[in-house]
Design a protein around this motif. Structure first.
Motif, PDB file in Angstrom:
ATOM      1  N   ARG A 134       0.831  -1.201   0.000  1.00  0.00           N
ATOM      2  CA  ARG A 134       0.000   0.000   0.000  1.00  0.00           C
ATOM      3  C   ARG A 134       0.871   1.259   0.000  1.00  0.00           C
ATOM      4  O   ARG A 134       0.594   2.216  -0.726  1.00  0.00           O
ATOM      5  N   ARG A 135       1.927   1.243   0.792  1.00  0.00           N
ATOM      6  CA  ARG A 135       2.797   2.423   0.858  1.00  0.00           C
ATOM      7  C   ARG A 135       3.538   2.641  -0.463  1.00  0.00           C
ATOM      8  O   ARG A 135       3.802   3.773  -0.864  1.00  0.00           O
ATOM      9  N   ALA A 136       3.859   1.543  -1.131  1.00  0.00           N
ATOM     10  CA  ALA A 136       4.538   1.652  -2.424  1.00  0.00           C
ATOM     11  C   ALA A 136       3.580   2.000  -3.553  1.00  0.00           C
ATOM     12  O   ALA A 136       4.019   2.336  -4.663  1.00  0.00           O
ATOM     13  N   GLY A 137       2.278   1.873  -3.287  1.00  0.00           N
ATOM     14  CA  GLY A 137       1.292   2.178  -4.307  1.00  0.00           C
ATOM     15  C   GLY A 137       1.164   1.095  -5.361  1.00  0.00           C
ATOM     16  O   GLY A 137       0.857   1.384  -6.531  1.00  0.00           O
ATOM     17  N   VAL A 138       1.401  -0.158  -4.958  1.00  0.00           N
ATOM     18  CA  VAL A 138       1.277  -1.274  -5.891  1.00  0.00           C
ATOM     19  C   VAL A 138       0.397  -2.350  -5.261  1.00  0.00           C
ATOM     20  O   VAL A 138       0.102  -2.317  -4.070  1.00  0.00           O
ATOM     21  N   SER A 139      -0.007  -3.314  -6.057  1.00  0.00           N
ATOM     22  CA  SER A 139      -0.837  -4.409  -5.561  1.00  0.00           C
ATOM     23  C   SER A 139       0.009  -5.438  -4.831  1.00  0.00           C
ATOM     24  O   SER A 139       1.238  -5.498  -5.004  1.00  0.00           O
ATOM     25  N   ASN A 140      -0.650  -6.274  -4.030  1.00  0.00           N
ATOM     26  CA  ASN A 140       0.059  -7.380  -3.394  1.00  0.00           C
ATOM     27  C   ASN A 140       0.648  -8.322  -4.438  1.00  0.00           C
ATOM     28  O   ASN A 140       1.724  -8.905  -4.226  1.00  0.00           O
ATOM     29  N   GLY A 141      -0.051  -8.481  -5.540  1.00  0.00           N
ATOM     30  CA  GLY A 141       0.466  -9.333  -6.601  1.00  0.00           C
ATOM     31  C   GLY A 141       1.770  -8.807  -7.168  1.00  0.00           C
ATOM     32  O   GLY A 141       2.699  -9.583  -7.444  1.00  0.00           O
ATOM     33  N   ALA A 142       1.845  -7.481  -7.359  1.00  0.00           N
ATOM     34  CA  ALA A 142       3.080  -6.884  -7.860  1.00  0.00           C
ATOM     35  C   ALA A 142       4.213  -7.071  -6.861  1.00  0.00           C
ATOM     36  O   ALA A 142       5.361  -7.323  -7.240  1.00  0.00           O
ATOM     37  N   LEU A 143       3.888  -6.935  -5.578  1.00  0.00           N
ATOM     38  CA  LEU A 143       4.914  -7.154  -4.555  1.00  0.00           C
ATOM     39  C   LEU A 143       5.458  -8.578  -4.645  1.00  0.00           C
ATOM     40  O   LEU A 143       6.681  -8.787  -4.651  1.00  0.00           O
ATOM     41  N   HIS A 144       4.558  -9.559  -4.719  1.00  0.00           N
ATOM     42  CA  HIS A 144       4.990 -10.961  -4.740  1.00  0.00           C
ATOM     43  C   HIS A 144       5.704 -11.319  -6.040  1.00  0.00           C
ATOM     44  O   HIS A 144       6.476 -12.286  -6.077  1.00  0.00           O
ATOM     45  N   PHE A 145       5.471 -10.555  -7.094  1.00  0.00           N
ATOM     46  CA  PHE A 145       6.211 -10.772  -8.332  1.00  0.00           C
ATOM     47  C   PHE A 145       7.692 -10.484  -8.131  1.00  0.00           C
ATOM     48  O   PHE A 145       8.562 -11.170  -8.685  1.00  0.00           O
ATOM     49  N   HIS A 146       7.988  -9.463  -7.315  1.00  0.00           N
ATOM     50  CA  HIS A 146       9.377  -9.059  -7.087  1.00  0.00           C
ATOM     51  C   HIS A 146       9.993  -9.731  -5.871  1.00  0.00           C
ATOM     52  O   HIS A 146      11.205 -10.003  -5.856  1.00  0.00           O
ATOM     53  N   PHE A 147       9.196  -9.977  -4.836  1.00  0.00           N
ATOM     54  CA  PHE A 147       9.726 -10.523  -3.586  1.00  0.00           C
ATOM     55  C   PHE A 147       8.799 -11.628  -3.084  1.00  0.00           C
ATOM     56  O   PHE A 147       7.601 -11.410  -2.912  1.00  0.00           O
ATOM     57  N   GLU A 148       9.380 -12.775  -2.814  1.00  0.00           N
ATOM     58  CA  GLU A 148       8.561 -13.923  -2.428  1.00  0.00           C
ATOM     59  C   GLU A 148       8.110 -13.879  -0.980  1.00  0.00           C
ATOM     60  O   GLU A 148       7.187 -14.589  -0.593  1.00  0.00           O
ATOM     61  N   ALA A 204      12.639 -11.744   2.171  1.00  0.00           N
ATOM     62  CA  ALA A 204      13.327 -11.337   0.944  1.00  0.00           C
ATOM     63  C   ALA A 204      13.368  -9.823   0.816  1.00  0.00           C
ATOM     64  O   ALA A 204      14.366  -9.251   0.367  1.00  0.00           O
ATOM     65  N   LEU A 205      12.290  -9.163   1.222  1.00  0.00           N
ATOM     66  CA  LEU A 205      12.277  -7.696   1.209  1.00  0.00           C
ATOM     67  C   LEU A 205      13.294  -7.135   2.194  1.00  0.00           C
ATOM     68  O   LEU A 205      14.016  -6.178   1.882  1.00  0.00           O
ATOM     69  N   ALA A 206      13.350  -7.716   3.382  1.00  0.00           N
ATOM     70  CA  ALA A 206      14.319  -7.248   4.375  1.00  0.00           C
ATOM     71  C   ALA A 206      15.735  -7.420   3.859  1.00  0.00           C
ATOM     72  O   ALA A 206      16.590  -6.538   4.029  1.00  0.00           O
ATOM     73  N   ARG A 207      15.984  -8.535   3.223  1.00  0.00           N
ATOM     74  CA  ARG A 207      17.311  -8.778   2.650  1.00  0.00           C
ATOM     75  C   ARG A 207      17.642  -7.725   1.598  1.00  0.00           C
ATOM     76  O   ARG A 207      18.764  -7.216   1.540  1.00  0.00           O
ATOM     77  N   ALA A 208      16.666  -7.366   0.775  1.00  0.00           N
ATOM     78  CA  ALA A 208      16.891  -6.359  -0.258  1.00  0.00           C
ATOM     79  C   ALA A 208      17.198  -4.996   0.361  1.00  0.00           C
ATOM     80  O   ALA A 208      18.059  -4.262  -0.135  1.00  0.00           O
ATOM     81  N   VAL A 209      16.499  -4.653   1.445  1.00  0.00           N
ATOM     82  CA  VAL A 209      16.778  -3.394   2.148  1.00  0.00           C
ATOM     83  C   VAL A 209      18.206  -3.402   2.673  1.00  0.00           C
ATOM     84  O   VAL A 209      18.954  -2.426   2.512  1.00  0.00           O
ATOM     85  N   GLU A 210      18.598  -4.489   3.305  1.00  0.00           N
ATOM     86  CA  GLU A 210      19.955  -4.574   3.854  1.00  0.00           C
ATOM     87  C   GLU A 210      21.014  -4.513   2.758  1.00  0.00           C
ATOM     88  O   GLU A 210      22.049  -3.855   2.925  1.00  0.00           O
ATOM     89  N   GLU A 211      20.757  -5.192   1.658  1.00  0.00           N
ATOM     90  CA  GLU A 211      21.741  -5.200   0.571  1.00  0.00           C
ATOM     91  C   GLU A 211      21.896  -3.821  -0.047  1.00  0.00           C
ATOM     92  O   GLU A 211      23.006  -3.410  -0.405  1.00  0.00           O
ATOM     93  N   GLU A 212      20.782  -3.082  -0.161  1.00  0.00           N
ATOM     94  CA  GLU A 212      20.889  -1.713  -0.684  1.00  0.00           C
ATOM     95  C   GLU A 212      21.643  -0.823   0.294  1.00  0.00           C
ATOM     96  O   GLU A 212      22.465   0.004  -0.105  1.00  0.00           O
ATOM     97  N   ALA A 213      21.376  -1.000   1.587  1.00  0.00           N
ATOM     98  CA  ALA A 213      22.119  -0.238   2.594  1.00  0.00           C
ATOM     99  C   ALA A 213      23.603  -0.583   2.546  1.00  0.00           C
ATOM    100  O   ALA A 213      24.462   0.293   2.680  1.00  0.00           O
ATOM    101  N   ALA A 214      23.930  -1.856   2.340  1.00  0.00           N
ATOM    102  CA  ALA A 214      25.326  -2.275   2.242  1.00  0.00           C
ATOM    103  C   ALA A 214      26.005  -1.629   1.034  1.00  0.00           C
ATOM    104  O   ALA A 214      27.176  -1.238   1.099  1.00  0.00           O
ATOM    105  N   ALA A 215      25.273  -1.508  -0.079  1.00  0.00           N
ATOM    106  CA  ALA A 215      25.825  -0.866  -1.272  1.00  0.00           C
ATOM    107  C   ALA A 215      26.113   0.609  -1.001  1.00  0.00           C
ATOM    108  O   ALA A 215      27.144   1.143  -1.429  1.00  0.00           O
TER     109      ALA A 215
END
Length: 207
Positions: A37-51, A55-66
């Motif tokens: 909801r905060r991203a302005g996308v559907s739950n389906g779109a979220l699950h398309f990118h992150f299972e 997985a989302l938390a990992r992506a946040v951490e990896e971006e912070a690491a970069a």
């Protein structure tokens, strides 16, 4: 190409939205519905990118690491290792203050319960500080009797403390607070030859 760009933007929006929700609600309480909801996308779109939420938390951490790696690279100049360190601490605190992905990344990587696939951002920061101080030791920029390892303990403890305290009060990650720390630290840390050239407020803000 248009679809790829749109997908990349959606993924980035989800990572940022997840960071904001994790920072506000905590990893355990955060829901995928709140994030989508905060991203302005559907739950389906979220699950398309992150299972999963993991997985989302990992992506946040990896971006912070970069971002953390980029801070280590971009804050370096021609003023020597100690000024490189001072500048990087200012860049890190500014990023923690302004970037929800960095703030959430650090909170996630050090939170409880600890995730098995989590990124150890504080460990990466510690390793970088130790290496830069070894560089300073090699340059002869450390004061007599001060070792790189001893200095790294103090610098890491202080900066991690500022990061933790800054989650509740942004004055702890302010440039003024960090400059005060370096005003106290540098006369003990730096050699008499190196000290006059060092700027406790950092050199990047003056560029």
């Amino acid at each position: 190409m248009v679809k790829q760009e749109r997908a990349a933007r959606t993924r980035q929006s989800l990572v940022r939205a997840a960071a904001e929700v994790f920072a506000r609600e905590g990893f355990v309480s955060a829901s995928l519905t709140s994030i989508s909801r905060r991203a302005g996308v559907s739950n389906g779109a979220l699950h398309f990118h992150f299972e999963s939420k993991q997985a989302l938390a990992r992506a946040v951490e990896e971006e912070a690491a970069a971002v953390l790696r980029e801070i280590g690279r971009s804050s370096g100049g021609h003023s020597g290792a100690l000024q490189h360190l001072v500048d990087a601490t200012h860049a890190l605190m500014s990023s923690l203050d302004q970037d929800p992905v960095m703030r959430a990344g650090f909170e996630l990587s050090c939170g409880f319960p600890r995730r098995a696939d989590g990124v150890d951002l504080r460990g990466q920061w510690r390793g970088w500080v130790e290496q830069v101080l070894r560089d300073a030791e090699f340059e002869g920029a450390l004061a007599h009797g001060v070792s790189a390892m001893d200095a790294s303990v103090a610098v890491v403890a202080a900066t991690v403390g500022f990061e933790q305290l800054g989650a509740g009060d942004p004055k702890w990650t302010s440039g003024a607070t960090l400059a005060q720390f370096w005003d106290l630290m540098l006369p003990r840390l730096a050699s008499t030859a190196a000290l006059p050239r060092l700027r406790s407020a950092g050199t990047l803000s003056a560029q």
